[in-house]
Design a protein around this motif. Structure first.
Motif, PDB file in Angstrom:
ATOM      1  N   GLN A  22      49.059  48.735  67.895  1.00  0.00           N
ATOM      2  CA  GLN A  22      49.055  48.160  69.326  1.00  0.00           C
ATOM      3  C   GLN A  22      48.614  49.410  70.178  1.00  0.00           C
ATOM      4  O   GLN A  22      47.873  49.004  71.023  1.00  0.00           O
ATOM      5  N   SER A  23      48.686  50.600  69.777  1.00  0.00           N
ATOM      6  CA  SER A  23      48.261  51.838  70.684  1.00  0.00           C
ATOM      7  C   SER A  23      47.743  52.879  69.634  1.00  0.00           C
ATOM      8  O   SER A  23      48.228  53.206  68.397  1.00  0.00           O
ATOM      9  N   ILE A  24      46.634  53.351  70.370  1.00  0.00           N
ATOM     10  CA  ILE A  24      45.903  54.522  69.460  1.00  0.00           C
ATOM     11  C   ILE A  24      45.692  55.617  70.624  1.00  0.00           C
ATOM     12  O   ILE A  24      45.645  55.637  71.782  1.00  0.00           O
ATOM     13  N   CYS A  25      45.888  56.793  70.025  1.00  0.00           N
ATOM     14  CA  CYS A  25      45.859  57.960  70.798  1.00  0.00           C
ATOM     15  C   CYS A  25      44.505  58.821  70.327  1.00  0.00           C
ATOM     16  O   CYS A  25      44.348  59.336  69.286  1.00  0.00           O
ATOM     17  N   ILE A  26      43.721  59.289  71.324  1.00  0.00           N
ATOM     18  CA  ILE A  26      42.602  60.306  71.117  1.00  0.00           C
ATOM     19  C   ILE A  26      42.921  61.473  71.850  1.00  0.00           C
ATOM     20  O   ILE A  26      43.202  61.512  72.876  1.00  0.00           O
TER      21      ILE A  26
ATOM     22  N   LEU B  90      32.832  56.833  74.035  1.00  0.00           N
ATOM     23  CA  LEU B  90      32.201  55.907  72.940  1.00  0.00           C
ATOM     24  C   LEU B  90      33.387  55.280  71.913  1.00  0.00           C
ATOM     25  O   LEU B  90      33.298  54.184  71.711  1.00  0.00           O
ATOM     26  N   VAL B  91      34.289  56.229  71.569  1.00  0.00           N
ATOM     27  CA  VAL B  91      35.367  55.658  70.529  1.00  0.00           C
ATOM     28  C   VAL B  91      36.296  54.410  71.510  1.00  0.00           C
ATOM     29  O   VAL B  91      36.531  53.448  71.045  1.00  0.00           O
TER      30      VAL B  91
ATOM     31  N   GLU C  21      37.711  48.790  72.189  1.00  0.00           N
ATOM     32  CA  GLU C  21      37.733  47.734  73.353  1.00  0.00           C
ATOM     33  C   GLU C  21      36.858  46.411  72.550  1.00  0.00           C
ATOM     34  O   GLU C  21      37.178  45.317  72.491  1.00  0.00           O
ATOM     35  N   ILE C  22      35.581  46.890  72.110  1.00  0.00           N
ATOM     36  CA  ILE C  22      34.461  45.715  71.779  1.00  0.00           C
ATOM     37  C   ILE C  22      35.012  45.242  70.515  1.00  0.00           C
ATOM     38  O   ILE C  22      34.889  43.794  70.344  1.00  0.00           O
TER      39      ILE C  22
ATOM     40  N   VAL D   4      44.693  52.362  74.534  1.00  0.00           N
ATOM     41  CA  VAL D   4      44.206  53.523  74.118  1.00  0.00           C
ATOM     42  C   VAL D   4      44.718  54.632  75.093  1.00  0.00           C
ATOM     43  O   VAL D   4      44.687  54.746  76.059  1.00  0.00           O
ATOM     44  N   LEU D   5      45.237  55.889  74.483  1.00  0.00           N
ATOM     45  CA  LEU D   5      45.757  56.923  75.270  1.00  0.00           C
ATOM     46  C   LEU D   5      44.913  57.868  75.075  1.00  0.00           C
ATOM     47  O   LEU D   5      44.535  58.302  73.739  1.00  0.00           O
ATOM     48  N   VAL D   6      44.567  58.872  75.948  1.00  0.00           N
ATOM     49  CA  VAL D   6      43.708  59.936  75.803  1.00  0.00           C
ATOM     50  C   VAL D   6      44.308  61.324  76.286  1.00  0.00           C
ATOM     51  O   VAL D   6      44.874  61.290  77.549  1.00  0.00           O
ATOM     52  N   PHE D   7      44.157  62.372  75.705  1.00  0.00           N
ATOM     53  CA  PHE D   7      44.733  63.634  76.108  1.00  0.00           C
ATOM     54  C   PHE D   7      43.476  64.490  75.828  1.00  0.00           C
ATOM     55  O   PHE D   7      42.874  64.324  74.796  1.00  0.00           O
TER      56      PHE D   7
END
Length: 130
Positions: free
Chosen positions: A3-7, A17-18, A23-24, A31-34
């Protein structure tokens, strides 16, 4: 599909890019980004303290070389709080380093699911996220 991915990475081109691939290919809803390990660790600690386990991502993509708190430091601190998280988390170290010492060191850490070399291939995304 998670359900959720963290970068956790400081490279905005890689992050974009990721995120676009996820998304595509519809590999996750969120997507969570830190941009460094400190931001991510603060998020995890906050989520644990406020019993918001549903906010915690199921997959973490962690870079090793970042400012403020690098991936190694994040792993050291994350191991201390991992048991307080009630959900299953797959943590992948994603690095441009092909040094066997880095690969073996990362794989020897109990919270690490695998080590992936940048750039991540589409096959690897589909393997770990589907």
């Amino acid at each position: 599909m998670p359900q959720s991915i963290c970068i956790i990475d400081d490279d905005t081109i890689y992050i974009n890019l990721v995120s676009k691939i996820i998304e595509i290919k519809k590999l996750s809803e969120n997507v969570l980004v830190f941009h460094n390990g400190r931001e991510a660790l603060d998020f995890f600690i906050y989520s644990i303290e406020n019993t918001e386990n549903d906010a915690i991502p199921q997959v973490i993509l962690l870079d090793l070389n970042m400012p403020v708190m690098d991936g190694w430091e994040f792993l050291q601190e994350f191991r201390k709080i991992r048991k307080q998280i009630n959900s299953n988390i797959e943590l992948y170290v994603v690095s441009s380093s092909i040094d066997n010492r880095d690969i073996n060191r990362a794989k020897s850490i109990d919270v690490v699911s695998d080590y992936l070399t940048k750039p991540i291939k589409l096959d690897d995304f589909e393997r770990i996220l589907v």
